[in-house]
Scaffold this motif. Sequence first.
Motif, PDB file in Angstrom:
ATOM      1  N   ASP A   1       1.053  -1.089  -0.431  1.00 34.81           N
ATOM      2  CA  ASP A   1       0.310   0.164   0.216  1.00 34.81           C
ATOM      3  C   ASP A   1       0.928   1.054  -0.189  1.00 34.81           C
ATOM      4  OD1 ASP A   1      -2.742  -0.600   0.692  1.00 34.81           O
ATOM      5  OD2 ASP A   1      -1.586  -1.906   1.565  1.00 34.81           O
ATOM      6  N   LEU A   2       0.091   2.262  -0.634  1.00 33.47           N
ATOM      7  CA  LEU A   2       1.109   3.505  -1.453  1.00 33.47           C
ATOM      8  C   LEU A   2       0.345   4.081  -0.764  1.00 33.47           C
ATOM      9  CD1 LEU A   2       3.680   2.995  -3.763  1.00 33.47           C
ATOM     10  CD2 LEU A   2       4.543   3.317  -1.283  1.00 33.47           C
ATOM     11  N   GLY A   3       0.042   5.677  -0.364  1.00 32.14           N
ATOM     12  CA  GLY A   3      -0.561   7.034  -0.102  1.00 32.14           C
ATOM     13  C   GLY A   3       0.064   8.375   0.348  1.00 32.14           C
ATOM     14  N   ARG A   4      -0.354   9.278   0.054  1.00 35.20           N
ATOM     15  CA  ARG A   4      -0.210  10.751   0.015  1.00 35.20           C
ATOM     16  C   ARG A   4      -1.082  11.447   0.241  1.00 35.20           C
ATOM     17  NH1 ARG A   4       0.968  15.518  -1.666  1.00 35.20           N
ATOM     18  NH2 ARG A   4       3.021  16.575  -0.745  1.00 35.20           N
ATOM     19  N   GLU A   5      -1.239  12.230   1.279  1.00 37.37           N
ATOM     20  CA  GLU A   5      -3.060  13.462   0.838  1.00 37.37           C
ATOM     21  C   GLU A   5      -2.400  14.547   1.870  1.00 37.37           C
ATOM     22  OE1 GLU A   5      -4.664  10.856   4.581  1.00 37.37           O
ATOM     23  OE2 GLU A   5      -4.062   8.990   3.582  1.00 37.37           O
ATOM     24  N   ARG A   6      -2.652  15.574   0.608  1.00 40.98           N
ATOM     25  CA  ARG A   6      -2.307  16.914   1.354  1.00 40.98           C
ATOM     26  C   ARG A   6      -3.446  17.567   2.095  1.00 40.98           C
ATOM     27  NH1 ARG A   6      -0.309  21.686  -0.833  1.00 40.98           N
ATOM     28  NH2 ARG A   6      -1.196  23.171   0.639  1.00 40.98           N
ATOM     29  N   TYR A   7      -3.933  18.190   3.515  1.00 38.10           N
ATOM     30  CA  TYR A   7      -4.893  18.917   3.605  1.00 38.10           C
ATOM     31  C   TYR A   7      -4.419  20.130   3.806  1.00 38.10           C
ATOM     32  CZ  TYR A   7      -6.923  14.056   4.337  1.00 38.10           C
ATOM     33  OH  TYR A   7      -7.388  12.743   4.113  1.00 38.10           O
ATOM     34  N   ASN A   8      -5.350  21.384   4.650  1.00 34.60           N
ATOM     35  CA  ASN A   8      -4.507  22.666   4.578  1.00 34.60           C
ATOM     36  C   ASN A   8      -5.702  22.526   6.673  1.00 34.60           C
ATOM     37  OD1 ASN A   8      -3.595  23.442   2.744  1.00 34.60           O
ATOM     38  ND2 ASN A   8      -5.165  23.448   1.344  1.00 34.60           N
ATOM     39  N   PHE A   9      -4.611  23.730   7.398  1.00 34.80           N
ATOM     40  CA  PHE A   9      -5.202  23.971   8.632  1.00 34.80           C
ATOM     41  C   PHE A   9      -6.134  25.303   8.040  1.00 34.80           C
ATOM     42  CE2 PHE A   9      -1.374  21.889   9.946  1.00 34.80           C
ATOM     43  CZ  PHE A   9      -2.207  20.415  10.670  1.00 34.80           C
TER      44      PHE A   9
ATOM     45  N   VAL B   1      -3.156   1.825  19.094  1.00 31.40           N
ATOM     46  CA  VAL B   1      -3.408   3.255  18.570  1.00 31.40           C
ATOM     47  C   VAL B   1      -2.509   3.321  17.908  1.00 31.40           C
ATOM     48  CG1 VAL B   1      -4.689   5.389  19.509  1.00 31.40           C
ATOM     49  CG2 VAL B   1      -5.650   3.589  19.951  1.00 31.40           C
ATOM     50  N   THR B   2      -2.633   4.176  16.720  1.00 33.34           N
ATOM     51  CA  THR B   2      -1.530   4.372  16.139  1.00 33.34           C
ATOM     52  C   THR B   2      -1.530   5.616  15.305  1.00 33.34           C
ATOM     53  OG1 THR B   2      -1.794   3.234  13.785  1.00 33.34           O
ATOM     54  CG2 THR B   2      -0.954   2.032  15.301  1.00 33.34           C
ATOM     55  N   ARG B   3      -1.028   6.573  15.006  1.00 25.86           N
ATOM     56  CA  ARG B   3      -1.215   7.852  13.966  1.00 25.86           C
ATOM     57  C   ARG B   3      -1.237   7.424  12.607  1.00 25.86           C
ATOM     58  NH1 ARG B   3       3.269  12.389  16.338  1.00 25.86           N
ATOM     59  NH2 ARG B   3       3.668  11.151  18.222  1.00 25.86           N
ATOM     60  N   TYR B   4      -1.107   6.125  12.307  1.00 27.06           N
ATOM     61  CA  TYR B   4      -1.406   6.195  10.553  1.00 27.06           C
ATOM     62  C   TYR B   4      -2.972   5.963  10.607  1.00 27.06           C
ATOM     63  CZ  TYR B   4      -1.118   3.279   6.907  1.00 27.06           C
ATOM     64  OH  TYR B   4      -1.352   2.477   5.196  1.00 27.06           O
ATOM     65  N   ASP B   5      -3.669   5.164  12.044  1.00 30.20           N
ATOM     66  CA  ASP B   5      -5.069   5.846  12.059  1.00 30.20           C
ATOM     67  C   ASP B   5      -6.021   6.305  12.208  1.00 30.20           C
ATOM     68  OD1 ASP B   5      -5.125   2.585  11.026  1.00 30.20           O
ATOM     69  OD2 ASP B   5      -4.780   2.066  12.770  1.00 30.20           O
ATOM     70  N   LEU B   6      -4.918   6.806  13.233  1.00 29.72           N
ATOM     71  CA  LEU B   6      -6.303   8.947  13.772  1.00 29.72           C
ATOM     72  C   LEU B   6      -5.852   9.809  12.498  1.00 29.72           C
ATOM     73  CD1 LEU B   6      -3.718   8.694  17.119  1.00 29.72           C
ATOM     74  CD2 LEU B   6      -6.303   7.921  16.444  1.00 29.72           C
ATOM     75  N   SER B   7      -4.792   9.688  11.934  1.00 31.28           N
ATOM     76  CA  SER B   7      -4.837  10.495  10.553  1.00 31.28           C
ATOM     77  C   SER B   7      -5.303  10.545   9.585  1.00 31.28           C
ATOM     78  CB  SER B   7      -3.140  10.742  10.025  1.00 31.28           C
ATOM     79  OG  SER B   7      -2.893   9.884   9.496  1.00 31.28           O
ATOM     80  N   THR B   8      -6.439   8.988   9.606  1.00 27.75           N
ATOM     81  CA  THR B   8      -7.081   9.112   8.966  1.00 27.75           C
ATOM     82  C   THR B   8      -9.214   8.988   9.084  1.00 27.75           C
ATOM     83  OG1 THR B   8      -7.599   6.340   9.700  1.00 27.75           O
ATOM     84  CG2 THR B   8      -5.990   6.966   7.724  1.00 27.75           C
ATOM     85  N   GLU B   9      -8.720   9.490  10.623  1.00 26.86           N
ATOM     86  CA  GLU B   9      -9.718   9.710  11.353  1.00 26.86           C
ATOM     87  C   GLU B   9      -9.839  11.783  11.300  1.00 26.86           C
ATOM     88  OE1 GLU B   9     -11.027   7.450  14.900  1.00 26.86           O
ATOM     89  OE2 GLU B   9     -11.347   9.049  16.054  1.00 26.86           O
TER      90      GLU B   9
END
Length: 595
Positions: free
Chosen positions: A189-197, A376-384
């Motif tokens: 699995d590969l992924g990249r996500e871009r968000y803004n605050f 609980v991981t940062r990997y999963d928290l950041s998808t939530e």
Amino acid sequence: MKRLSNKNNLPKARRGAGWALAAVLVAGAAPAALAQPTKPKSTGKIEEAEIEIVKERVNQLPEATRNFNKITLPTPPPMERKVAYTFPDFRLPADRLNPSVKVLTIRAEEPTPLTGNLVKVGIGNYGTFYGRGYFHSTRNTDHAYGLDVKHVNSLNGPVDGKNSGVAETSAHLMGEIYRGTAAFGANLDLGRERYNFYGYEKAANGATFATPENGDIKQVFNRFGVKAYAHNRDPEQVLQYDASIGYRYWSDIFSANENDVRLNAKVGYALGESSRITVNADASFISEKDLPPATRLQPAPTAQQTRARTFVQATPAYEFLRNNIAFSVGATVGYSSDTATSVSKGVIYPAVRLGYTIEPEKFMVYAGLGGALQRVTRYDLSTENPWLNRGLNVADTHRGPTVYAGFTSTPARGLEFNVKATYARDRNLYFYANNPIDPTRFDLVYDQNATGVLNIHGELLYNAAEKFRLGTRMDYNKYALKNLPQPFHRPEFQGSVFGTYNVFEKLMIGVEGYFYSASYGISYRPAATPGASRVADFYRATDPIIDLNLRADYRITPKISIFAMGNNLANRQYQRFYGYPVKGINVIGGASYTF
């Protein structure tokens, strides 16, 4: 061998004469037999015959080893190898509604024949581009492989155009081979996500604030995961197994990263027709780096901090099933090195479950006592929640002891109904709270005492001959807190409804609806000086979430289709996380091609 006969005592000569006389009598009686229309009555004479009784022969089959099929080792969800040609799940990243509700999976209908490849492209308002590709092997009893790629981006969003844009790119590669009753596979699995605050202040008490630059408020996540596994495909085998080893990597724009080595094993051994021993074990070893949280005296980044997090858990159990009663007894033993609160690092919880089938394949009730650690991981928290702060104190949740009871029912053909009530005492249960220095970012906060959690869960699924599907899932959660004033960003009620309708052979219509009750965020007073810690003004309840999505797919030819997707058709700019309104009506149209 002993033989019994009614003529064994006659001399051989007399026996020969007897046979000759019998032949003459039969020949003479033949014309009379042909002329007689009915069968003559029996005179009681025992005809000459030979009877053989074999006393030594015994018809005996070797004892077969039977595996009681109703007590099975819980198998993991099957690998998704099918190509979902119609209605793949679609939701723009900033509109996600997945803190704890997971919609029931409805298998999408597949065209015939299965070609294995699909390309789907669409465009919409907010400068949205949607692209998806499926490249899979066709049906094969020896192996399977496939590649799924996806890209979704919106150039603009609900706040200041590009400042609330979003983009997501992902790829999933899988492969499996089958050897006898065993299956061996691997995933990448590969992924990249871009968000803004973009949850910044716009105006307060007549004062305006400068609009930040797009590049100054961005957040980027990079993901990588690989896993190899093996499992037994035959449920009749005495020994069942499912084992995997994997690695996941995650990083963000704050130079934080997480390296996670994961192990999983499930083994079951049948002792006989009605009993089985099972062992489920999980382990995760994380090495993470992160910047410390910002403070009034040190708002700028400093040197990274490194931490190791260890998670190990195993549940051995004995399972028994006879007649209508199913019983399981065991224990869960676990260890987590996290120290968010004063909870013990090692745990032991009972694992007891009793089920009773009132009517086979119709109605079953069950109850149990348990508990477990939840990784609980940062990997999963950041998808939530993609707007997380740096310097997070991530900790595993201790759920237990837990008491639960429920029932499953299939009252009619195609109808499934499940209800479950659970009460647990949770420690290290995280909540999302706005940061007092920068409210656009969210910290993880914990109640220092155990949190009582009552959950009532229900789900209903109706499937009418693969033509019409309708389902709903609902969760009610009540949190009993000791120190925190509110269960920040954990709504009490979460519900979803979904369905598909095959109007005719070429047209398919789908619907998704979500309802979340209000949840709480923190509203702060304006900062006295830049970078100063703010004072909480009040705990603001967000508006309830009502989200309606519709989808339609029309097949022009066996290879070419057109589609339309409408999201948030109620046009409500709700805030799943306080300060972050979502886009209004978002419509996407496009075409797909199979080959």
